[in-house]
Design a protein around this motif. Structure first.
Motif, PDB file in Angstrom:
ATOM      1  N   ASP A 188      -9.413 -47.151  32.590  1.00 26.28           N
ATOM      2  CA  ASP A 188      -9.621 -48.175  33.576  1.00 26.28           C
ATOM      3  C   ASP A 188     -10.823 -48.533  34.010  1.00 26.28           C
ATOM      4  O   ASP A 188     -11.083 -49.832  34.106  1.00 26.28           O
ATOM      5  N   GLN A 189     -11.795 -47.902  33.594  1.00 29.43           N
ATOM      6  CA  GLN A 189     -13.000 -48.371  34.206  1.00 29.43           C
ATOM      7  C   GLN A 189     -13.461 -49.121  33.111  1.00 29.43           C
ATOM      8  O   GLN A 189     -14.542 -49.743  33.711  1.00 29.43           O
ATOM      9  N   GLU A 190     -13.794 -48.828  32.051  1.00 27.30           N
ATOM     10  CA  GLU A 190     -13.589 -49.383  30.601  1.00 27.30           C
ATOM     11  C   GLU A 190     -13.390 -50.730  31.081  1.00 27.30           C
ATOM     12  O   GLU A 190     -14.623 -52.004  31.023  1.00 27.30           O
ATOM     13  N   PHE A 191     -11.995 -50.779  31.562  1.00 26.19           N
ATOM     14  CA  PHE A 191     -11.708 -52.979  31.736  1.00 26.19           C
ATOM     15  C   PHE A 191     -12.051 -53.425  32.816  1.00 26.19           C
ATOM     16  O   PHE A 191     -12.615 -54.833  32.349  1.00 26.19           O
ATOM     17  N   ILE A 192     -12.500 -52.767  34.215  1.00 16.85           N
ATOM     18  CA  ILE A 192     -13.162 -53.052  35.251  1.00 16.85           C
ATOM     19  C   ILE A 192     -15.011 -53.875  34.751  1.00 16.85           C
ATOM     20  O   ILE A 192     -14.910 -54.729  35.144  1.00 16.85           O
ATOM     21  N   ILE A 193     -15.063 -52.995  34.724  1.00 10.23           N
ATOM     22  CA  ILE A 193     -16.864 -53.261  33.912  1.00 10.23           C
ATOM     23  C   ILE A 193     -16.985 -54.527  32.947  1.00 10.23           C
ATOM     24  O   ILE A 193     -17.413 -55.448  33.217  1.00 10.23           O
ATOM     25  N   LYS A 194     -15.845 -54.259  31.855  1.00  8.61           N
ATOM     26  CA  LYS A 194     -16.077 -55.881  30.824  1.00  8.61           C
ATOM     27  C   LYS A 194     -15.589 -57.287  31.445  1.00  8.61           C
ATOM     28  O   LYS A 194     -15.830 -57.739  31.247  1.00  8.61           O
ATOM     29  N   SER A 195     -14.491 -56.476  32.032  1.00 12.50           N
ATOM     30  CA  SER A 195     -14.242 -57.783  33.154  1.00 12.50           C
ATOM     31  C   SER A 195     -15.151 -57.990  34.451  1.00 12.50           C
ATOM     32  O   SER A 195     -15.567 -59.995  34.732  1.00 12.50           O
ATOM     33  N   LEU A 196     -16.106 -57.642  34.815  1.00 14.25           N
ATOM     34  CA  LEU A 196     -17.353 -58.093  35.529  1.00 14.25           C
ATOM     35  C   LEU A 196     -17.892 -58.203  35.634  1.00 14.25           C
ATOM     36  O   LEU A 196     -18.772 -59.223  35.725  1.00 14.25           O
TER      37      LEU A 196
END
Length: 204
Positions: A188-196
């Motif tokens: 989830d954090q990996e997805f959030i990081i690349k989205s940000l």
């Protein structure tokens, strides 16, 4: 369609009815809910199916697939999503009664690539044991995605988790953003990081 809410569900028969119920009271024709049963071995699928049928929830869809992990389930829902924005809830989450109305107002007012909100962590009975603003800043509003990244991971002034953000579908499509399948921790954090990193406009 304004919003697609994707719910991966695996062996959550104790919670899934509460999750669906919290959304069924407020999702209108501009909001769809996609429940992805990820090969549950309990009654998660049938509880979801019966609830949708009993309350005639025409904007709720139920997908059944072989078990592939939470990332696989989220990606399956993402492929089916028709909303301008998408979000991801877990099968044991639930939302406040004015959740969708509040989101729609923020979408209309700000049209950001990512919209995030404060959240409380609660016990199974709904008792709050950690409030968001006891630990994080309430003053940040419209900023660039990279600055949001900085404030989250360097300054610790804010925080996002899977169920506290919506993403513009066009952003995810443009940069081919999805969850890493086979990842058992931190997906989830990996997805959030690349989205940000790719977001130009972020709103808290």
């Amino acid at each position: 369609m304004i919003l697609s809410i994707i719910i991966p569900a695996y062996n959550v028969e104790k919670y899934i009815k509460r999750t669906i119920s919290s959304l069924s009271k407020q999702c209108n024709n501009e909001c769809e809910v996609i429940i992805v049963d990820d090969g549950s071995q309990d009654n998660t699928y049938y509880i979801s199916k019966n609830f949708i049928k009993e309350y005639k929830l025409s904007n709720f869809r139920l997908i059944k697939k072989e078990n592939g992990g939470v990332s696989s389930a989220r990606n399956a829902g993402l492929k089916e999503a028709r909303g301008k924005y998408v979000m991801f809830l877990d099968g044991d989450d639930f939302v406040s009664d004015d959740f969708v109305t509040t989101l729609f107002k923020s979408i209309e007012d700000y049209d950001a690539d990512i919209i995030c909100w404060a959240f409380d962590v609660v016990e199974e009975d709904g008792k709050i044991y950690r409030k968001y603003f006891d630990n994080y800043d309430s003053k940040l509003q419209i900023i660039e995605g990279e600055l949001a990244f900085y404030n989250i991971y360097s300054k610790k002034r804010m925080w996002i988790w899977t169920g506290s953000a919506i993403y513009k579908k066009s952003l995810l499509d443009e940069y081919k953003l999805s969850f890493v399948e086979g990842c058992n921790n931190g997906e989830d954090q990996e997805f959030i990081i690349k989205s940000l990193i790719n977001a130009k406009r972020y709103y808290l």
